[in-house]
Design an enzyme around this catalytic site. Structure first.
Site, mmCIF file in Angstrom:
data_model
loop_
_atom_site.group_PDB
_atom_site.id
_atom_site.type_symbol
_atom_site.label_atom_id
_atom_site.label_comp_id
_atom_site.label_asym_id
_atom_site.label_seq_id
_atom_site.Cartn_x
_atom_site.Cartn_y
_atom_site.Cartn_z
ATOM 1 N N HIS A 62 34.466 11.201 8.938
ATOM 2 C CA HIS A 62 33.234 11.960 8.731
ATOM 3 C C HIS A 62 33.433 13.381 9.267
ATOM 4 O O HIS A 62 34.458 13.677 9.895
ATOM 5 C CB HIS A 62 32.035 11.269 9.421
ATOM 6 C CG HIS A 62 32.177 11.119 10.902
ATOM 7 N ND1 HIS A 62 32.230 9.903 11.546
ATOM 8 C CD2 HIS A 62 32.281 12.051 11.883
ATOM 9 C CE1 HIS A 62 32.357 10.095 12.843
ATOM 10 N NE2 HIS A 62 32.397 11.382 13.075
HETATM 11 P P1 TYD Z 1 30.187 6.205 14.544
HETATM 12 O O1 TYD Z 1 29.983 7.600 14.973
HETATM 13 O O2 TYD Z 1 29.918 5.860 13.124
HETATM 14 O O3 TYD Z 1 31.646 5.778 14.908
HETATM 15 P P2 TYD Z 1 33.008 6.237 14.209
HETATM 16 O O4 TYD Z 1 32.755 7.541 13.595
HETATM 17 O O5 TYD Z 1 34.023 6.316 15.281
HETATM 18 O O6 TYD Z 1 33.317 5.177 13.219
HETATM 19 O O7 TYD Z 1 29.314 5.266 15.484
HETATM 20 C C1 TYD Z 1 29.319 3.858 15.367
HETATM 21 C C2 TYD Z 1 28.018 3.328 15.954
HETATM 22 O O8 TYD Z 1 27.872 3.699 17.320
HETATM 23 C C3 TYD Z 1 26.794 3.829 15.218
HETATM 24 O O9 TYD Z 1 25.924 2.726 15.024
HETATM 25 C C4 TYD Z 1 26.128 4.777 16.176
HETATM 26 C C5 TYD Z 1 26.642 4.375 17.535
HETATM 27 N N1 TYD Z 1 26.844 5.545 18.396
HETATM 28 C C6 TYD Z 1 25.893 5.858 19.343
HETATM 29 O O10 TYD Z 1 24.838 5.209 19.456
HETATM 30 N N2 TYD Z 1 26.114 6.917 20.179
HETATM 31 C C7 TYD Z 1 27.241 7.672 20.068
HETATM 32 O O11 TYD Z 1 27.422 8.639 20.860
HETATM 33 C C8 TYD Z 1 28.210 7.357 19.068
HETATM 34 C C9 TYD Z 1 29.446 8.174 18.900
HETATM 35 C C10 TYD Z 1 27.974 6.272 18.253
#
Ligand code: TYD
Length: 137
Positions: free
Chosen positions: A54
């Site tokens: 992303h």
């Molecule tokens: P996401 O940012 O999609 O992870 P990645 O990009 O590494 O795959 O986040 C995954 C899940 O974690 C999503 O449900 C949101 C949660 N999350 C938080 O609640 N706080 C945060 O600071 C982050 C980074 C994720």
């Protein structure tokens, strides 16, 4: 600091070494160019899975492999670069509107991320075609 065409920077973090080991301090607005609003760490990612995939509209992040290693791919829609983070004393500054993917996590990898804003899903661009539209608009 080592800037590149792409909007990222590898930043060396100072290390204080003595017989007891190493201390690697990070200070906001000094070691890194922003105030830290949030920290999270990524652990336990299987080697064949990826995270990220992303871009952010406004968020700035500083990413450090404090243990182990992982691969990172950056893409600003025109240029791409791949690197491996292996050092607890060097971090990668990822600026907004850079598509980023983390992969090939070593088993013991602990990827620490410092961010300049609280979590906000509306700041994410999760579709690559949307990302290309954002950077061209
Ligand atoms: P996401 O940012 O999609 O992870 P990645 O990009 O590494 O795959 O986040 C995954 C899940 O974690 C999503 O449900 C949101 C949660 N999350 C938080 O609640 N706080 C945060 O600071 C982050 C980074 C994720």
């Amino acid at each position: 600091m080592k800037p590149d065409q792409l909007n990222y920077c590898l930043i060396d973090i100072p290390v204080y070494v003595d017989a007891r080991g190493q201390i690697v301090p990070i200070e906001e607005c000094s070691t890194i160019p922003f105030r830290i609003a949030r920290s999270y760490h990524i652990v336990g990612t299987p080697v064949d899975l990826r995270r990220g995939d992303h871009a952010h509209k406004t968020l700035r992040q500083f990413v450090i492999a404090v243990a182990g290693s992982c691969g990172v791919c950056l893409d600003d829609g025109e240029s791409k670069i791949s690197m491996t983070l292996t050092r607890p004393d060097q971090g990668l500054l990822i600026e907004p509107l850079v598509w980023h993917t983390m992969h090939s996590f070593s088993k013991e990898c602990v990827l620490l991320v410092l961010a300049d804003q609280p979590y906000d899903e509306s700041d994410y661009i999760r579709d690559y075609n949307d990302f290309l539209q954002w950077i061209r608009s």
